[in-house]
Design a protein around this motif. Sequence first.
Motif, PDB file in Angstrom:
ATOM      1  N   ALA A 262     -82.949  35.213  51.211  1.00  0.00           N
ATOM      2  CA  ALA A 262     -83.518  35.704  50.258  1.00  0.00           C
ATOM      3  C   ALA A 262     -84.162  37.156  50.778  1.00  0.00           C
ATOM      4  O   ALA A 262     -84.005  38.104  50.223  1.00  0.00           O
ATOM      5  CB  ALA A 262     -84.855  35.107  49.816  1.00  0.00           C
ATOM      6  N   GLY A 263     -84.558  37.376  52.239  1.00  0.00           N
ATOM      7  CA  GLY A 263     -84.890  38.388  52.609  1.00  0.00           C
ATOM      8  C   GLY A 263     -83.647  39.533  52.827  1.00  0.00           C
ATOM      9  O   GLY A 263     -84.198  40.682  52.679  1.00  0.00           O
ATOM     10  N   ALA A 264     -82.592  39.376  53.250  1.00  0.00           N
ATOM     11  CA  ALA A 264     -81.300  39.986  53.178  1.00  0.00           C
ATOM     12  C   ALA A 264     -80.953  40.434  51.874  1.00  0.00           C
ATOM     13  O   ALA A 264     -80.564  41.742  51.781  1.00  0.00           O
ATOM     14  CB  ALA A 264     -80.186  39.277  53.897  1.00  0.00           C
ATOM     15  N   VAL A 265     -81.194  39.772  50.803  1.00  0.00           N
ATOM     16  CA  VAL A 265     -80.904  40.273  49.308  1.00  0.00           C
ATOM     17  C   VAL A 265     -81.789  41.427  49.146  1.00  0.00           C
ATOM     18  O   VAL A 265     -81.453  42.137  48.493  1.00  0.00           O
ATOM     19  CB  VAL A 265     -80.689  39.014  48.457  1.00  0.00           C
ATOM     20  N   GLY A 266     -83.134  40.967  49.277  1.00  0.00           N
ATOM     21  CA  GLY A 266     -84.273  41.876  48.958  1.00  0.00           C
ATOM     22  C   GLY A 266     -84.494  42.237  47.759  1.00  0.00           C
ATOM     23  O   GLY A 266     -84.922  43.144  47.326  1.00  0.00           O
TER      24      GLY A 266
END
Length: 200
Positions: free
Chosen positions: A156-160
């Motif tokens: 989720a953090g990488a997708v942002g």
Amino acid sequence: MRITRFTHSCVRVEQDGGVLVVDPGTWSEPGALVGADAVLVTHEHSDHVDVLRLAGLGVPVYAPEGARLPDLAPLPVTRVRAGQRFTAAGITVSAHGGRHAPIHAGQPDCPNLGYLIGERLYHPGDALHVPDEPVHTLLVPAQGSWLRLDEAIRFAGAVGAAAAYPIHDAQLNERGLASVAGWFTETIPGYRHLVPGDTV
């Protein structure tokens, strides 16, 4: 765009009069498909595709190239590959990824596509592939034999994305679901917990 969550990984998307349903599997409610114009299938596992239900529906079904759907009934399937753009139910879709996340020793190894729908909503199926396009709303897997909580949070953090909602949680009991929802709420910006039947 209107998004309605159903059990497990099934999501109904409505935009400009079109109704697109993603991953209506054997655990999802039949009502998800009422009035559907097209269906997206991320991969071949039965918790993501109910072939008999789709055969009676008579609408276009889009599935990964190479997916081995059960030969229980004829389906109007259009095969899709990673990187492909197409229109389903009048909504623009792009396909991303390629393979299902491994559980043990590389198994299961089957095609899996994530779909970016209407250039806003991303459904990854059973993989954590980060698309190379901006995502406004992410459907983040909450539990799976192929998934660790830490991996979901980092994904989720990488997708942002600005907003995130859970999918893939039908095997969690109430305590487990509360725990995962708590962690997601604390660690994923824009996260909101949805239960089957919720619409945003």
